[in-house]
Design an enzyme around this catalytic site. Structure first.
Site, PDB file in Angstrom:
ATOM      1  N   GLU A  52       0.887  -1.218   0.010  1.00  0.00           N
ATOM      2  CA  GLU A  52      -0.069  -0.084  -0.140  1.00  0.00           C
ATOM      3  C   GLU A  52       0.871   1.306   0.121  1.00  0.00           C
ATOM      4  O   GLU A  52       0.289   2.296  -0.476  1.00  0.00           O
ATOM      5  CB  GLU A  52      -0.944   0.252   1.225  1.00  0.00           C
ATOM      6  CG  GLU A  52      -1.881  -0.953   1.249  1.00  0.00           C
ATOM      7  CD  GLU A  52      -1.732  -2.560   1.550  1.00  0.00           C
ATOM      8  OE1 GLU A  52      -0.654  -2.780   1.948  1.00  0.00           O
ATOM      9  OE2 GLU A  52      -2.828  -3.399   1.594  1.00  0.00           O
ATOM     10  N   PHE A 114     -10.860  -7.192  14.815  1.00  0.00           N
ATOM     11  CA  PHE A 114      -9.630  -7.731  13.614  1.00  0.00           C
ATOM     12  C   PHE A 114      -9.446  -6.514  12.833  1.00  0.00           C
ATOM     13  O   PHE A 114     -10.322  -5.882  12.061  1.00  0.00           O
ATOM     14  CB  PHE A 114     -10.207  -8.917  13.005  1.00  0.00           C
ATOM     15  CG  PHE A 114      -9.311  -9.284  12.313  1.00  0.00           C
ATOM     16  CD1 PHE A 114      -7.920  -9.895  12.466  1.00  0.00           C
ATOM     17  CD2 PHE A 114      -9.651  -9.301  10.705  1.00  0.00           C
ATOM     18  CE1 PHE A 114      -6.770 -10.138  11.641  1.00  0.00           C
ATOM     19  CE2 PHE A 114      -8.535 -10.070   9.804  1.00  0.00           C
ATOM     20  CZ  PHE A 114      -7.247 -10.351  10.261  1.00  0.00           C
ATOM     21  N   GLN A 115      -8.334  -6.173  12.494  1.00  0.00           N
ATOM     22  CA  GLN A 115      -7.759  -5.258  11.776  1.00  0.00           C
ATOM     23  C   GLN A 115      -8.413  -3.677  11.891  1.00  0.00           C
ATOM     24  O   GLN A 115      -8.611  -2.960  11.083  1.00  0.00           O
ATOM     25  CB  GLN A 115      -7.933  -5.723  10.182  1.00  0.00           C
ATOM     26  CG  GLN A 115      -7.036  -6.783   9.831  1.00  0.00           C
ATOM     27  CD  GLN A 115      -6.816  -6.973   8.477  1.00  0.00           C
ATOM     28  OE1 GLN A 115      -7.764  -7.080   7.664  1.00  0.00           O
ATOM     29  NE2 GLN A 115      -5.852  -7.689   8.088  1.00  0.00           N
ATOM     30  N   LYS A 164     -17.112  -0.776   6.925  1.00  0.00           N
ATOM     31  CA  LYS A 164     -17.656  -1.641   5.834  1.00  0.00           C
ATOM     32  C   LYS A 164     -19.261  -1.912   5.774  1.00  0.00           C
ATOM     33  O   LYS A 164     -19.599  -2.129   4.651  1.00  0.00           O
ATOM     34  CB  LYS A 164     -17.046  -3.078   6.110  1.00  0.00           C
ATOM     35  CG  LYS A 164     -17.375  -4.381   5.297  1.00  0.00           C
ATOM     36  CD  LYS A 164     -16.635  -5.639   5.504  1.00  0.00           C
ATOM     37  CE  LYS A 164     -17.011  -6.493   4.349  1.00  0.00           C
ATOM     38  NZ  LYS A 164     -16.368  -7.818   4.528  1.00  0.00           N
ATOM     39  N   MET A 472      24.341   7.972   0.944  1.00  0.00           N
ATOM     40  CA  MET A 472      24.278   9.235   1.741  1.00  0.00           C
ATOM     41  C   MET A 472      24.660   9.092   2.960  1.00  0.00           C
ATOM     42  O   MET A 472      25.186  10.195   3.949  1.00  0.00           O
ATOM     43  CB  MET A 472      23.055   9.985   1.613  1.00  0.00           C
ATOM     44  CG  MET A 472      22.796  11.397   2.073  1.00  0.00           C
ATOM     45  SD  MET A 472      24.214  12.349   1.368  1.00  0.00           S
ATOM     46  CE  MET A 472      23.215  13.100  -0.006  1.00  0.00           C
TER      47      MET A 472
HETATM   48  C1  LIG Z   1      12.595   5.328   4.522  1.00  0.00           C
HETATM   49  C2  LIG Z   1      13.760   5.905   4.860  1.00  0.00           C
HETATM   50  N1  LIG Z   1      14.610   5.374   5.583  1.00  0.00           N
HETATM   51  C3  LIG Z   1      15.941   5.828   5.824  1.00  0.00           C
HETATM   52  C4  LIG Z   1      16.294   7.048   5.387  1.00  0.00           C
HETATM   53  C5  LIG Z   1      17.580   7.609   5.807  1.00  0.00           C
HETATM   54  N2  LIG Z   1      18.365   7.580   4.605  1.00  0.00           N
HETATM   55  C6  LIG Z   1      18.598   8.913   3.886  1.00  0.00           C
HETATM   56  S1  LIG Z   1      19.321   8.730   2.191  1.00  0.00           S
HETATM   57  C7  LIG Z   1      19.661   6.910   2.790  1.00  0.00           C
HETATM   58  C8  LIG Z   1      20.673   6.155   1.977  1.00  0.00           C
HETATM   59  C9  LIG Z   1      20.298   5.999   0.639  1.00  0.00           C
HETATM   60  O1  LIG Z   1      20.758   4.877  -0.025  1.00  0.00           O
HETATM   61  P1  LIG Z   1      20.555   4.465  -1.462  1.00  0.00           P
HETATM   62  O2  LIG Z   1      19.423   4.222  -1.679  1.00  0.00           O
HETATM   63  O3  LIG Z   1      21.603   3.289  -1.741  1.00  0.00           O
HETATM   64  O4  LIG Z   1      21.244   5.767  -2.311  1.00  0.00           O
HETATM   65  P2  LIG Z   1      22.456   6.462  -2.236  1.00  0.00           P
HETATM   66  O5  LIG Z   1      22.659   7.532  -0.930  1.00  0.00           O
HETATM   67  O6  LIG Z   1      23.669   5.467  -2.272  1.00  0.00           O
HETATM   68  O7  LIG Z   1      22.704   7.162  -3.528  1.00  0.00           O
HETATM   69  C10 LIG Z   1      19.099   6.771   3.939  1.00  0.00           C
HETATM   70  C11 LIG Z   1      19.177   5.241   4.668  1.00  0.00           C
HETATM   71  C12 LIG Z   1      15.355   7.711   4.325  1.00  0.00           C
HETATM   72  N3  LIG Z   1      15.514   8.973   4.003  1.00  0.00           N
HETATM   73  N4  LIG Z   1      14.099   7.189   4.271  1.00  0.00           N
END
Ligand SMILES: Cc1ncc(C[n+]2csc(CCOP(=O)(O)OP(=O)(O)O)c2C)c(N)n1
Length: 560
Positions: A52, A114-115, A164, A472
Site C-alpha cells: 500500500e 480484527f484489523q 464496511k 548518503m
Molecule cells: C524510508 C527512509 N529510511 C531511511 C532514510 C535515511 N536515508 C537517507 S539517504 C539514505 C541512504 C540511501 O541509500 P541508497 O538508496 O543506496 O542511495 P545512495 O545514497 O547510495 O545514492 C538513508 C538510509 C530515508 N531517507 N528514508
C-alpha cells in the site's frame, strides 16, 4: 435524478463524477464492497500494487505529474497504516492525494476488532483533512469535500475512512455539481494581496543592489512558469531553484543559477549570503535550503510569496509577504516592476564560480551517466528520483528544460518513493519516457513494484545507482562518525537476473563507455526496463553544508 446505490457504488460514482480515472490500491476484508463495485468498472481503472505504500506514492506521482488528485485505496488496519509514509510524503510536498480506506463495521468500532486501527487518528498530522464516515447519507458529500480540500490552497493529502457496513448500506445518490467538475481544477484560491503590497515589492526590487529569486514547487503547482520567467527577464534577477523547484525554470537559461542549500553549489550559497533582497516564490525556506537560519542571508530583506499563510515567517523573518496563488501574484508583480538588468551583480556571482574537482576518482561517474541520459532522451522525459546521493547528483547535473519534469520526495525524503511514484507519473504522462532513478538501498525498498509494472503494462525505465552502500548515510558516517560504516554496506541481488525473473530486459553497466548504449536500449525497448549502474563505492556528494551549519561554510572535500 436520484438513484438508490450502495455506499461502495456511491464511492465509485462520486469519483467518476469528479473526473477521477485511476485508483492505486490493494484489497482486503474491510474494503471488499468497494472492490466488488470496482469489478469490471468501465470508467475507473484500478492498479493493483504490491504494497500500500506504493499505492500512496503512485497516487502522489500521478497527482504531481497530472496536477490533479491522485487516489489510493486500502483496507483497514495494516492496509491503511501502510499508506502513512506516502501520505506524509504528499503532505510535506503539497501533493493532492485522496486515500480511501475501509474500516471495520460501525458496531465493531472501538472494540479492538480484527484489523481495526484508528486511521483518522493515525493520519491526523499527515493529512490536510480526514474523516470517518458514519452515515452513508453523508458519504458522497464527504468525498466531494475531501476532493475539494485536496486541491484547494496549498494542495495536500486527505483521507476518507469508510466502515464496511456503510459501504454496504444503500442511499439515494444524486449527481451534484462538484466544486470543480474535474479534479484537476484548482479552487478555493485566496484573494490576491492588495496593490500597495505589490508596489512595495516592486520598489524593493528596484532599490536592491543584489536581488535574487528563489523558487519552489509552488511555481509548478500554480503554473507560474511564464510569469516567473517574465519577472526574471524584466528585472535581471538571477533565479535559484530549490530541490522541489527544479524544472520550474529552464536550467539552461542565462539567469538560472541552480540549487541552494546543503548540496547547492558554492557560488549559489555565497550569492544568497551576499544578497540584499530575496524574492521567494512558492517555497518553504526549509532547513535543507537555509542551513542555520541564524546565519542565513544576513544582508537580505526577504519577500515571501506563497499560497500558504502558515509558511510565512515559519523559519526565516519576512519583510513583506504576498499570500496568494504564485501565478496570479507574480503576474501582477511583472506588471508593476521597472525593467533593469542586474548585470554588475550577476558578474559578481559569476566571479564566485570555480571549477569543482570531480568527486569521482575514476569509476563510473554520475556526470557521465546523467549527461548520457540527457542525450539519449533528448531531455524529453520525466525523472523521478529517490532519496540519497543519487538524488542530489540528479538535482545538480541533469539539464531539466521542460516544466515539472523532475519529481522527488523533498520534504519527507522518503526512500522507496521513486519506483512506485514513477508508475503514477507514467499513467499521467503515457506518451513520454519516465525514468525512476534510485540507489541500491531505496530501490530494494519497493522493487516488488516491477510486478505491478509488468501486470499493468506500465512502461517505467528503472535506473539503479549501485554503490554497495546506503551512500548518503555512509557519507555522513565518513565525515562525522569517524568513518565507522555502521550498517550501511548493503548487499544487492543480481539486478539483471532480477529483471529477467520479472520478464523485463536488464543491463549492467560498469564502464563509462557502455553507459550511453545501455541507456539508449533501455529507453527505446518498449515496456519496463532496468539498468544497473555500478558506480564508485565511496564517492561523495559535494559541496556540502554541515547539518545545521552556515551556507557560508561549504565543505568541498571530506573533512580530515
Ligand atoms: C524510508 C527512509 N529510511 C531511511 C532514510 C535515511 N536515508 C537517507 S539517504 C539514505 C541512504 C540511501 O541509500 P541508497 O538508496 O543506496 O542511495 P545512495 O545514497 O547510495 O545514492 C538513508 C538510509 C530515508 N531517507 N528514508
Amino acid at each position: 435524478m436520484t438513484e438508490l446505490l450502495t455506499g461502495a457504488q456511491i464511492i465509485c460514482r462520486t469519483l467518476v463524477d469528479a473526473g477521477v480515472e485511476v485508483l492505486f490500491g490493494y484489497p482486503g476484508g474491510a474494503i471488499m464492497p468497494v472492490y466488488d463495485a470496482l469489478h469490471g468498472h468501465a470508467a475507473l481503472r484500478h492498479i493493483l500494487v504490491r504494497h500500500e505504500q506504493a499505492a500512496a506514492h503512485a497516487a502522489d506521482g500521478y497527482a504531481r505529474a497530472g496536477n490533479r488528485v491522485g487516489v489510493c485505496v486500502a483496507t483497514s488496519g495494516p492496509g491503511a497504516t501502510n499508506l502513512v509514509t506516502g501520505l506524509a510524503t504528499a503532505h510535506m510536498d503539497g501533493s493532492p492525494v485522496l486515500a480511501i480506506t475501509g474500516q471495520v463495521g460501525r458496531p465493531m468500532l472501538g472494540r479492538d476488532a480484527f484489523q481495526e486501527t484508528d486511521v483518522v487518528g493515525v493520519t491526523m498530522p499527515v493529512t490536510k483533512h480526514n474523516v470517518l464516515v458514519r452515515d452513508v447519507e453523508e458519504l458522497a458529500d464527504d468525498l466531494r469535500t475531501a476532493l475539494a480540500i485536496a486541491m484547494e490552497g496549498r494542495p495536500g493529502p486527505v483521507l476518507v475512512d469508510v466502515p464496511k457496513d456503510v459501504q454496504n448500506q444503500k442511499a439515494e445518490y444524486g449527481s451534484r455539481p462538484h466544486p470543480s467538475r474535474r479534479s484537476g481544477e484548482r479552487n478555493g484560491l485566496p484573494e490576491l494581496p492588495d496593490g500597495d503590497a505589490i508596489r512595495e515589492v516592486a520598489r524593493l526590487i528596484a532599490a536592491a543592489q543584489r536581488p535574487i529569486m528563489m523558487i519552489g514547487r509552488g511555481v509548478i503547482v500554480s503554473g507560474a512558469y511564464d510569469a516567473v520567467r517574465a519577472l526574471a527577464e524584466r528585472t535581471g534577477m538571477p533565479v535559484i531553484t530549490t530541490l522541489l523547484g527544479i524544472s520550474a525554470f529552464p536550467q539552461a537559461h542565462d539567469l538560472h543559477l541552480g540549487m541552494p542549500g546543503m548540496h547547492g553549489e558554492v557560488h549559489i550559497n555565497k550569492a544568497i549570503q551576499a544578497a540584499d533582497l530575496i524574492v521567494g516564490i512558492g517555497l518553504r525556506f526549509d532547513d535543507r535550503v537555509t542551513g542555520n537560519t541564524a546565519t542565513f542571508a544576513p544582508r537580505a530583506k526577504i519577500v515571501h510569496i506563497d499560497i500558504d499563510a502558515a509558511a510565512i515567517g515559519r523559519t526565516v523573518p519576512v519583510a513583506v509577504d504576498l499570500v496568494g496563488d504564485a501565478r496570479a501574484v507574480v503576474e501582477r508583480l511583472v506588471a508593476a516592476v521597472a525593467a533593469r538588468d542586474c548585470l554588475r551583480w550577476r558578474a559578481e556571482i559569476t566571479a564566485l564560480m570555480h571549477q569543482r574537482e570531480e568527486a569521482f576518482a575514476g569509476g563510473l561517474s554520475p556526470e557521465v551517466i546523467l549527461s548520457a541520459l540527457a542525450e539519449v532522451t533528448g531531455g524529453r522525459c520525466t525523472i523521478v528520483s529517490d532519496v540519497g546521493q543519487h538524488q542530489m547528483w540528479v538535482a545538480q547535473r541533469y539539464p531539466f528544460q521542460r516544466p515539472n519534469t523532475h519529481i522527488t520526495s523533498g520534504g519527507l525524503g522518503a526512500m522507496g518513493f521513486a519506483v512506485p511514484a514513477a508508475m503514477g507519473v507514467r499513467l499521467a504522462r503515457p506518451n513520454e519516457p519516465v525514468w525512476a532513478i534510485s540507489g541500491d538501498g531505496g530501490f530494494q525498498m519497493n522493487m516488488a513494484e516491477i510486478a505491478t509494472m509488468v501486470q499493468e503494462g506500465l512502461e517505467v525505465k528503472l535506473a539503479i545507482f549501485n554503490n554497495g552502500y546506503l551512500g548518503m548515510v555512509r557519507q555522513w558516517q565518513q565525515f562525522f562518525h569517524g568513518g565507522r560504516y555502521s550498517n550501511t554496506p548493503i548487499w544487492s541481488p543480481d539486478y539483471v537476473k532480477l529483471a529477467a525473473a520479472y520478464g523485463i530486459p536488464g543491463w549492467r553497466v560498469k564502464q563509462a563507455g557502455e553507459v550511453a548504449d545501455a541507456l539508449r536500449q533501455a529507453n527505446e525497448t518498449p515496456g519496463p526496463t532496468l539498468v544497473e549502474l555500478v558506480i564508485e563505492q565511496e564517492a561523495n556528494v559535494f559541496p556540502m553544508i554541515v547539518p545545521g551549519g552556515s551556507l557560508s561554510e561549504p565543505l568541498e572535500a571530506a573533512p580530515v
